[in-house]
Design a protein around this motif. Sequence first.
Motif, PDB file in Angstrom:
ATOM      1  N   CYS A 201       0.854  -1.186   0.000  1.00  0.00           N
ATOM      2  CA  CYS A 201       0.000   0.000   0.000  1.00  0.00           C
ATOM      3  C   CYS A 201       0.892   1.239   0.000  1.00  0.00           C
ATOM      4  O   CYS A 201       1.816   1.342   0.808  1.00  0.00           O
ATOM      5  CB  CYS A 201      -0.884  -0.023   1.247  1.00  0.00           C
ATOM      6  N   ASP A 202       0.610   2.181  -0.913  1.00  0.00           N
ATOM      7  CA  ASP A 202       1.440   3.375  -0.990  1.00  0.00           C
ATOM      8  C   ASP A 202       0.592   4.583  -1.367  1.00  0.00           C
ATOM      9  O   ASP A 202      -0.409   4.463  -2.078  1.00  0.00           O
ATOM     10  CB  ASP A 202       2.565   3.195  -2.012  1.00  0.00           C
ATOM     11  N   TYR A 203       1.031   5.756  -0.911  1.00  0.00           N
ATOM     12  CA  TYR A 203       0.281   7.000  -1.106  1.00  0.00           C
ATOM     13  C   TYR A 203       0.559   7.628  -2.484  1.00  0.00           C
ATOM     14  O   TYR A 203      -0.007   8.676  -2.809  1.00  0.00           O
ATOM     15  CB  TYR A 203       0.672   7.982   0.004  1.00  0.00           C
ATOM     16  N   ALA A 204       1.389   7.006  -3.306  1.00  0.00           N
ATOM     17  CA  ALA A 204       1.814   7.594  -4.588  1.00  0.00           C
ATOM     18  C   ALA A 204       0.615   8.099  -5.395  1.00  0.00           C
ATOM     19  O   ALA A 204      -0.276   7.337  -5.743  1.00  0.00           O
ATOM     20  CB  ALA A 204       2.587   6.562  -5.404  1.00  0.00           C
ATOM     21  N   HIS A 205       0.628   9.410  -5.714  1.00  0.00           N
ATOM     22  CA  HIS A 205      -0.477   9.991  -6.473  1.00  0.00           C
ATOM     23  C   HIS A 205       0.021  11.019  -7.493  1.00  0.00           C
ATOM     24  O   HIS A 205      -0.744  11.851  -7.970  1.00  0.00           O
ATOM     25  CB  HIS A 205      -1.499  10.631  -5.522  1.00  0.00           C
ATOM     26  N   THR A 206       1.314  10.964  -7.801  1.00  0.00           N
ATOM     27  CA  THR A 206       1.883  11.758  -8.893  1.00  0.00           C
ATOM     28  C   THR A 206       2.686  10.824  -9.771  1.00  0.00           C
ATOM     29  O   THR A 206       3.048   9.712  -9.361  1.00  0.00           O
ATOM     30  CB  THR A 206       2.817  12.866  -8.360  1.00  0.00           C
ATOM     31  N   ALA A 207       2.993  11.277 -10.986  1.00  0.00           N
ATOM     32  CA  ALA A 207       3.773  10.441 -11.903  1.00  0.00           C
ATOM     33  C   ALA A 207       5.126  10.084 -11.292  1.00  0.00           C
ATOM     34  O   ALA A 207       5.589   8.942 -11.372  1.00  0.00           O
ATOM     35  CB  ALA A 207       3.955  11.162 -13.236  1.00  0.00           C
ATOM     36  N   ASP A 208       5.782  11.059 -10.673  1.00  0.00           N
ATOM     37  CA  ASP A 208       7.090  10.810 -10.078  1.00  0.00           C
ATOM     38  C   ASP A 208       7.001   9.801  -8.944  1.00  0.00           C
ATOM     39  O   ASP A 208       7.837   8.875  -8.859  1.00  0.00           O
ATOM     40  CB  ASP A 208       7.680  12.127  -9.567  1.00  0.00           C
ATOM     41  N   ALA A 209       6.022   9.949  -8.066  1.00  0.00           N
ATOM     42  CA  ALA A 209       5.876   9.018  -6.953  1.00  0.00           C
ATOM     43  C   ALA A 209       5.544   7.611  -7.457  1.00  0.00           C
ATOM     44  O   ALA A 209       6.050   6.614  -6.928  1.00  0.00           O
ATOM     45  CB  ALA A 209       4.795   9.501  -5.993  1.00  0.00           C
ATOM     46  N   LEU A 210       4.696   7.524  -8.475  1.00  0.00           N
ATOM     47  CA  LEU A 210       4.378   6.221  -9.063  1.00  0.00           C
ATOM     48  C   LEU A 210       5.617   5.574  -9.681  1.00  0.00           C
ATOM     49  O   LEU A 210       5.843   4.364  -9.543  1.00  0.00           O
ATOM     50  CB  LEU A 210       3.284   6.383 -10.133  1.00  0.00           C
ATOM     51  N   GLU A 211       6.427   6.379 -10.356  1.00  0.00           N
ATOM     52  CA  GLU A 211       7.651   5.843 -10.968  1.00  0.00           C
ATOM     53  C   GLU A 211       8.584   5.311  -9.891  1.00  0.00           C
ATOM     54  O   GLU A 211       9.168   4.231 -10.044  1.00  0.00           O
ATOM     55  CB  GLU A 211       8.343   6.943 -11.778  1.00  0.00           C
ATOM     56  N   LYS A 212       8.713   6.044  -8.797  1.00  0.00           N
ATOM     57  CA  LYS A 212       9.621   5.634  -7.719  1.00  0.00           C
ATOM     58  C   LYS A 212       9.172   4.319  -7.095  1.00  0.00           C
ATOM     59  O   LYS A 212       9.975   3.394  -6.941  1.00  0.00           O
ATOM     60  CB  LYS A 212       9.690   6.731  -6.646  1.00  0.00           C
ATOM     61  N   ILE A 213       7.902   4.210  -6.730  1.00  0.00           N
ATOM     62  CA  ILE A 213       7.448   2.997  -6.060  1.00  0.00           C
ATOM     63  C   ILE A 213       7.440   1.802  -7.014  1.00  0.00           C
ATOM     64  O   ILE A 213       7.917   0.716  -6.679  1.00  0.00           O
ATOM     65  CB  ILE A 213       6.057   3.191  -5.400  1.00  0.00           C
ATOM     66  N   LEU A 214       6.939   1.993  -8.240  1.00  0.00           N
ATOM     67  CA  LEU A 214       6.811   0.851  -9.159  1.00  0.00           C
ATOM     68  C   LEU A 214       8.159   0.377  -9.686  1.00  0.00           C
ATOM     69  O   LEU A 214       8.398  -0.831  -9.810  1.00  0.00           O
ATOM     70  CB  LEU A 214       5.876   1.213 -10.315  1.00  0.00           C
ATOM     71  N   SER A 215       9.057   1.283 -10.015  1.00  0.00           N
ATOM     72  CA  SER A 215      10.376   0.870 -10.506  1.00  0.00           C
ATOM     73  C   SER A 215      11.156   0.172  -9.400  1.00  0.00           C
ATOM     74  O   SER A 215      11.908  -0.783  -9.659  1.00  0.00           O
ATOM     75  CB  SER A 215      11.163   2.069 -11.043  1.00  0.00           C
ATOM     76  N   SER A 216      10.982   0.629  -8.155  1.00  0.00           N
ATOM     77  CA  SER A 216      11.650  -0.037  -7.035  1.00  0.00           C
ATOM     78  C   SER A 216      11.112  -1.447  -6.844  1.00  0.00           C
ATOM     79  O   SER A 216      11.875  -2.402  -6.655  1.00  0.00           O
ATOM     80  CB  SER A 216      11.463   0.784  -5.759  1.00  0.00           C
ATOM     81  N   VAL A 217       9.786  -1.574  -6.884  1.00  0.00           N
ATOM     82  CA  VAL A 217       9.179  -2.901  -6.740  1.00  0.00           C
ATOM     83  C   VAL A 217       9.618  -3.814  -7.879  1.00  0.00           C
ATOM     84  O   VAL A 217       9.936  -4.992  -7.674  1.00  0.00           O
ATOM     85  CB  VAL A 217       7.645  -2.784  -6.691  1.00  0.00           C
ATOM     86  N   LYS A 218       9.683  -3.282  -9.067  1.00  0.00           N
ATOM     87  CA  LYS A 218      10.077  -4.083 -10.240  1.00  0.00           C
ATOM     88  C   LYS A 218      11.502  -4.622 -10.104  1.00  0.00           C
ATOM     89  O   LYS A 218      11.836  -5.696 -10.604  1.00  0.00           O
ATOM     90  CB  LYS A 218       9.946  -3.244 -11.506  1.00  0.00           C
ATOM     91  N   SER A 219      12.344  -3.864  -9.394  1.00  0.00           N
ATOM     92  CA  SER A 219      13.743  -4.270  -9.265  1.00  0.00           C
ATOM     93  C   SER A 219      13.914  -5.539  -8.429  1.00  0.00           C
ATOM     94  O   SER A 219      14.917  -6.230  -8.560  1.00  0.00           O
ATOM     95  CB  SER A 219      14.566  -3.130  -8.651  1.00  0.00           C
TER      96      SER A 219
END
Length: 481
Positions: free
Chosen positions: A343-361
């Motif tokens: 669960c994450d508060y990401a609600h901007t393109a930058d925040a989404l990129e940070k959380i999703l790219s980290s998870v993908k790694s």
Amino acid sequence: MTLYGICPLARENNIPDTEINSVTDNTKSFQKGDIFVCIKGSSFDGHSAAKEMEEKGASLIVAEKDTGCERQLIVPNTRDYYAFLAANYYDNPQNKLKMIAVTGTNGKTTVAHIIQHILNENGKKCACIGTAGYDLCGTFYEADGDVPTTPRQMDLFGYLAEAVKNGAEYCSIEASSQALAQGRLFGISFEIGIFTNLTQDHLDFHGTMENYYKAKKSLFLNCKKALICVDDKYGERLYKELDFDGESKRSYSINDAANYYSVNIKTAPSYVSYWFSSDRDEKSFPIRFGMPGKFNVANSAAAIGACCEIGIEIGSCVKALESFKGVNGRCEVIYHGDFTVICDYAHTADALEKILSSVKSFAEGRVVCVFGAAGERDADKRPDMGITVGKNSDFAIVTSDNPRFEDPMKIIKQVEKGLDKTMVIYTVIENRYEAIEYALKQARPKDIIVLCGKGHETHQIYGNEYQHFDEHEIVRNILKK
């Protein structure tokens, strides 16, 4: 409490002293005996209500222009003067605390909470005020609904006064761009200000990125020290523009050399590890931090750097990180079994990129993203959110997120314009509960489902109605079935 005790200018302007009740800019909450502050907003100008408030028994009208009232005080900026009055009303609690401010588009909440934890672990009693709630060292207030990240003037100084009463020595606070633009933090001197990053958000309020940047920059006019992320282009600009001496202007980075920097970064599903170095110490320190994602290296490094700058030894900061349990709704693992739910508060393109790219790694299976865009908030960023999710996930479910008075499907279609520019497979499920249920039911072993946008929030906003909606509860209940 008297008028002269709160408003020295009243005496200078020969306005008779009187007992006052409170200070407000809100015509709906106004009570007889209040000081009424006229503030011009985007949809209502308080000056138009001055006469009415005087007739209802205002002890003083504070305005930027002549309202025709007998007991009026004209000042250059009523927003700033509102903060001044609020601080005086509560006996200036900000001067009894060592104040620390965190500003930026993303990372504010996590950094503010890590700072609080480090200080508490080192025997310093620290309050924390921000998006995830108001922790006043003995009392806690939920920040739910449309409650602002940085409280409004009377609320803010009231919370600071309560923190002082509870024995707080420090306060770590998130400084939002709206609060800075509206003068809510006027008159507060900060021991240090931290700048995390700046990406598109809140342009419905600021209009342009330049205005957004200037609002953030204004914080540092009232900071004794500055700690700036130079990995961010606006951070680089801010570092160059701030006229601080060398010891007062400090930098941090996870990519390049800086005053504080991190190397040998490794990510895992439940933590990150790295080596932390500083020009304040000859040694480097190994760190294992219990929040996943490379961006949390930056967040934890910012907190360590800030605490070091106000006198805590690096080794003590590093040791404190070992016991940090994370922040509610910030890259939070809420289920781990055959698959994982974050669960994450990401609600901007930058925040989404940070959380999703980290998870993908570190993901061994698919990255499945459930997300939406909020209503009545910067519509221009919606296609970019879609593009970012499309590029960083294997499957996406577009749903609703606080539509307020907007049509949820209209919002979703704007997000889809971005998704359609990528190759990602996605589906649309407007009802957020059903979207989460679908994601859990179709999950495969080792998948990671990332619920983005709500984070710590426990509601959905439709029009003026706040409907209970806690994704932690929802995931537990669906899995029980």
